[in-house]
Design an enzyme around this catalytic site. Sequence first.
Site, mmCIF file in Angstrom:
data_model
loop_
_atom_site.group_PDB
_atom_site.id
_atom_site.type_symbol
_atom_site.label_atom_id
_atom_site.label_comp_id
_atom_site.label_asym_id
_atom_site.label_seq_id
_atom_site.Cartn_x
_atom_site.Cartn_y
_atom_site.Cartn_z
ATOM 1 N N ARG A 1 -2.773 -10.852 26.135
ATOM 2 C CA ARG A 1 -1.828 -11.434 25.174
ATOM 3 C C ARG A 1 -1.772 -10.582 23.922
ATOM 4 O O ARG A 1 -2.802 -10.253 23.343
ATOM 5 C CB ARG A 1 -2.303 -12.837 24.761
ATOM 6 C CG ARG A 1 -2.168 -13.855 25.825
ATOM 7 C CD ARG A 1 -2.151 -15.250 25.281
ATOM 8 N NE ARG A 1 -3.118 -15.548 24.216
ATOM 9 C CZ ARG A 1 -3.204 -16.725 23.626
ATOM 10 N NH1 ARG A 1 -2.386 -17.700 23.976
ATOM 11 N NH2 ARG A 1 -4.104 -16.955 22.706
ATOM 12 N N ASP B 1 -12.513 -17.959 23.425
ATOM 13 C CA ASP B 1 -11.920 -16.899 24.245
ATOM 14 C C ASP B 1 -12.706 -16.794 25.551
ATOM 15 O O ASP B 1 -13.856 -16.330 25.563
ATOM 16 C CB ASP B 1 -11.947 -15.574 23.478
ATOM 17 C CG ASP B 1 -11.184 -14.488 24.205
ATOM 18 O OD1 ASP B 1 -11.479 -14.230 25.401
ATOM 19 O OD2 ASP B 1 -10.266 -13.911 23.608
ATOM 20 N N ASP C 1 -14.052 -13.229 26.592
ATOM 21 C CA ASP C 1 -15.194 -12.780 25.783
ATOM 22 C C ASP C 1 -16.461 -13.546 26.139
ATOM 23 O O ASP C 1 -17.553 -12.976 26.153
ATOM 24 C CB ASP C 1 -14.876 -12.971 24.286
ATOM 25 C CG ASP C 1 -13.964 -11.870 23.760
ATOM 26 O OD1 ASP C 1 -13.913 -10.787 24.375
ATOM 27 O OD2 ASP C 1 -13.294 -12.095 22.743
HETATM 28 C C1 PRP Z 1 -6.391 -15.255 28.057
HETATM 29 C C2 PRP Z 1 -6.570 -16.132 29.273
HETATM 30 C C3 PRP Z 1 -5.185 -16.111 29.879
HETATM 31 C C4 PRP Z 1 -4.308 -16.079 28.668
HETATM 32 C C5 PRP Z 1 -3.802 -17.480 28.447
HETATM 33 O O1 PRP Z 1 -6.428 -13.928 28.400
HETATM 34 O O2 PRP Z 1 -7.558 -15.688 30.145
HETATM 35 O O3 PRP Z 1 -4.936 -15.002 30.714
HETATM 36 O O4 PRP Z 1 -5.119 -15.650 27.559
HETATM 37 O O5 PRP Z 1 -2.884 -17.509 27.427
HETATM 38 P P1 PRP Z 1 -1.348 -17.851 27.643
HETATM 39 O O6 PRP Z 1 -1.289 -19.058 28.504
HETATM 40 O O7 PRP Z 1 -0.877 -18.103 26.229
HETATM 41 O O8 PRP Z 1 -0.667 -16.648 28.251
HETATM 42 P P2 PRP Z 1 -6.438 -12.742 27.327
HETATM 43 O O9 PRP Z 1 -5.055 -12.284 27.037
HETATM 44 O O10 PRP Z 1 -7.272 -13.151 26.142
HETATM 45 O O11 PRP Z 1 -7.113 -11.566 28.119
HETATM 46 P P3 PRP Z 1 -8.597 -11.429 28.731
HETATM 47 O O12 PRP Z 1 -8.668 -12.306 29.938
HETATM 48 O O13 PRP Z 1 -8.662 -9.990 29.068
HETATM 49 O O14 PRP Z 1 -9.616 -11.834 27.675
HETATM 50 N N1 URA Z 2 -7.088 -17.538 25.888
HETATM 51 C C1 URA Z 2 -8.364 -17.962 25.771
HETATM 52 O O1 URA Z 2 -9.297 -17.302 26.268
HETATM 53 N N2 URA Z 2 -8.600 -19.117 25.117
HETATM 54 C C2 URA Z 2 -7.627 -19.860 24.575
HETATM 55 O O2 URA Z 2 -7.911 -20.912 23.975
HETATM 56 C C3 URA Z 2 -6.290 -19.401 24.700
HETATM 57 C C4 URA Z 2 -6.058 -18.243 25.361
#
Ligand code: PRP
Ligand code: URA
Length: 208
Positions: free
Chosen positions: A103, A199, A202
């Site tokens: 995102r 997150d 993370d």
């Molecule tokens: C997070 C999560 C989803 C997304 C959800 O990923 O794992 O993929 O955000 O958000 P949305 O419904 O608003 O699209 P992130 O982009 O943080 O990436 P990551 O999994 O690499 O930490």
């Molecule tokens: N992605 C995450 O990992 N946590 C949230 O709350 C929203 C998006």
Amino acid sequence: MNTLVLNNPLIEHKLSIIRDKNTGTKEFREIIGEIATFLCYEAMSDAKLEEVEIETPICKTKAKKLDENKYAFVPILRAGTGMLDGLIKAIPNAKIGHVGLYRDETTHKPIRYYYKMPKDIANREVIVLDPMLATGGSACDTITMLKEDGVKTIKFLCIIAAPEGIKKIEEIHPDVKIYTASIDEKLNENAYIVPGLGDAGDRIFGTK
Ligand code: PRP
Ligand code: URA
């Protein structure tokens, strides 16, 4: 509503552990996998079985088996891979595709950086994995890409869903059923789920 919420005290107990900011990476990762297995069992409750003949230690009998070669799991990188072990435990012969999305921090829109599916993905039932359904942008884009590849049956599994994300999937992809362990209250100004668990990526990988 096209959404099934796991309704079970043990799942609620496990959710409380992963929501707690003091829970460490090891326990967090293990519980994500455990809940993912339960979500998989729910998602398979309408699975078609084939009749086969087997022999128990006592006698021959007719039994029912799943065609495990009909399924594919598609985790959304990174956090979705945290659910994968839990799914593979339940259906070890499923194939696995990967979608890479992150995102954008200001627009909160998903940016695609990877897409790799099994060759015969169009003939498989696909189960998409991501612990967090927030705005729904990442889930909807993934589902759109899979449909462009010819996939007809798609289910979406997450640990925590925001009402905003559920609404978006229901509007754009009404044919896709959502399975979640919790529907939380709302999104905050940074599009994080409230109360949520922070997150997920993370916390699974210990990157913050
Ligand atoms: C997070 C999560 C989803 C997304 C959800 O990923 O794992 O993929 O955000 O958000 P949305 O419904 O608003 O699209 P992130 O982009 O943080 O990436 P990551 O999994 O690499 O930490
Ligand atoms: N992605 C995450 O990992 N946590 C949230 O709350 C929203 C998006």
